[in-house]
Write an enzyme that holds these catalytic residues in place. Structure first.
Site, PDB file in Angstrom:
ATOM      1  N   GLY A   4       0.763  -1.162  -0.086  1.00  0.00           N
ATOM      2  CA  GLY A   4       0.090   0.010   0.062  1.00  0.00           C
ATOM      3  C   GLY A   4       0.839   1.464   0.095  1.00  0.00           C
ATOM      4  O   GLY A   4       0.419   2.237   0.147  1.00  0.00           O
ATOM      5  N   LYS A   5       2.364   0.932  -0.405  1.00  0.00           N
ATOM      6  CA  LYS A   5       2.973   2.140  -0.119  1.00  0.00           C
ATOM      7  C   LYS A   5       2.801   3.171  -1.201  1.00  0.00           C
ATOM      8  O   LYS A   5       2.676   4.425  -0.852  1.00  0.00           O
ATOM      9  CB  LYS A   5       4.541   1.771  -0.255  1.00  0.00           C
ATOM     10  CG  LYS A   5       5.500   2.764   0.039  1.00  0.00           C
ATOM     11  CD  LYS A   5       7.065   1.803  -0.313  1.00  0.00           C
ATOM     12  CE  LYS A   5       7.075   0.974  -1.300  1.00  0.00           C
ATOM     13  NZ  LYS A   5       6.924   1.591  -2.679  1.00  0.00           N
ATOM     14  N   SER A   6       2.662   2.949  -2.562  1.00  0.00           N
ATOM     15  CA  SER A   6       2.322   3.766  -3.549  1.00  0.00           C
ATOM     16  C   SER A   6       1.084   4.678  -3.325  1.00  0.00           C
ATOM     17  O   SER A   6       0.745   5.722  -3.652  1.00  0.00           O
ATOM     18  CB  SER A   6       2.599   3.232  -4.722  1.00  0.00           C
ATOM     19  OG  SER A   6       3.694   2.599  -5.261  1.00  0.00           O
ATOM     20  N   GLU A  76       9.454   4.764  -3.510  1.00  0.00           N
ATOM     21  CA  GLU A  76      10.447   3.994  -3.924  1.00  0.00           C
ATOM     22  C   GLU A  76      11.587   4.373  -3.553  1.00  0.00           C
ATOM     23  O   GLU A  76      12.777   4.236  -4.261  1.00  0.00           O
ATOM     24  CB  GLU A  76      10.374   3.711  -5.321  1.00  0.00           C
ATOM     25  CG  GLU A  76       9.288   3.380  -6.009  1.00  0.00           C
ATOM     26  CD  GLU A  76       8.605   1.882  -5.629  1.00  0.00           C
ATOM     27  OE1 GLU A  76       9.381   1.163  -5.125  1.00  0.00           O
ATOM     28  OE2 GLU A  76       7.631   1.546  -6.101  1.00  0.00           O
TER      29      GLU A  76
END
Ligand code: ZN
Length: 210
Positions: A4-6, A76
């Protein structure tokens, strides 16, 4: 990597920009080109960062172009060099810009990424993203396995952008994909692929390493 980072990067950028703040969204090696995209199909234009990118320069340029720069969101960031993370610290300290850097902790070998290691050293605050990522066995998925032709590998180039089918079906020979596993199954190289032992829990839908 299904963390779920992006999605979070996009949310932060959206929230700050809709408050009228000037900011930069930065991506690295996004499969869609110069943008940050999530598996949910949401995306936004972004500045593409490479290993040679001077992030102080990027920030100064944006500051001139936009009239001010209040924030940067860097997705990223695990792929950044230690020097680039130091650039971010300078952007914070010298320009008064809030920098949100999002990255994975460890690579497919189970070691800290260079950028992540430096971020842990210099960041003012850190938050671990808590998501319900699960190994095929049902345990919490903490490790990121790289599969080549469906077989887990522990050596190879650090940066290989994989491609996986949305249904998690087996890739053809030599194709690189990623799968989230618990540490036990990561160490054993036991993935949730059809050739693996019987599944006790739901399989993780394969997601890209972003
Ligand atoms: Zn497991």
């Amino acid at each position: 990597m299904g963390s779920g980072k992006s999605t979070l990067a996009l949310q932060i950028h959206h929230n700050l920009s809709t408050r009228g703040l000037n900011g930069l969204l930065c991506s690295y090696l996004d499969r869609g080109g110069s943008q940050v995209s999530s598996r949910l199909g949401v995306s936004a234009p972004a500045v593409e960062v490479e290993l040679t990118t001077d992030l102080v320069h990027i920030a100064q340029e944006a500051n001139r172009r936009l009239g001010s720069l209040e924030y940067m969101v860097c997705d990223e960031a695990q792929f950044y060099s230690a020097a680039q993370v130091d650039h971010l610290a300078r952007v914070v300290d010298e320009m008064g810009v809030d920098v949100h850097a999002l990255g994975l902790l460890t690579d497919f070998r189970g070691r800290l990424f260079e950028g992540t290691a430096r971020l842990l050293e210099v960041a003012d605050e850190r938050d671990e993203l808590h998501v319900e990522a699960r190994c095929w066995c049902g345990a919490r998925a903490t490790h990121n396995a790289r599969l080549v032709g469906g077989v887990q590998v522990y050596e190879g180039d650090l940066v290989v952008v994989g491609d996986v089918s949305a249904d998690g079906s087996e890739n053809s020979e030599g194709e690189v994909s990623y799968e989230l596993l618990c540490r036990r199954h990561w160490l054993r190289g036991e993935t949730g692929r059809p050739t693996a032992p019987p599944r006790l829990g739901p399989a993780i839908v394969s997601e890209d390493p972003a």
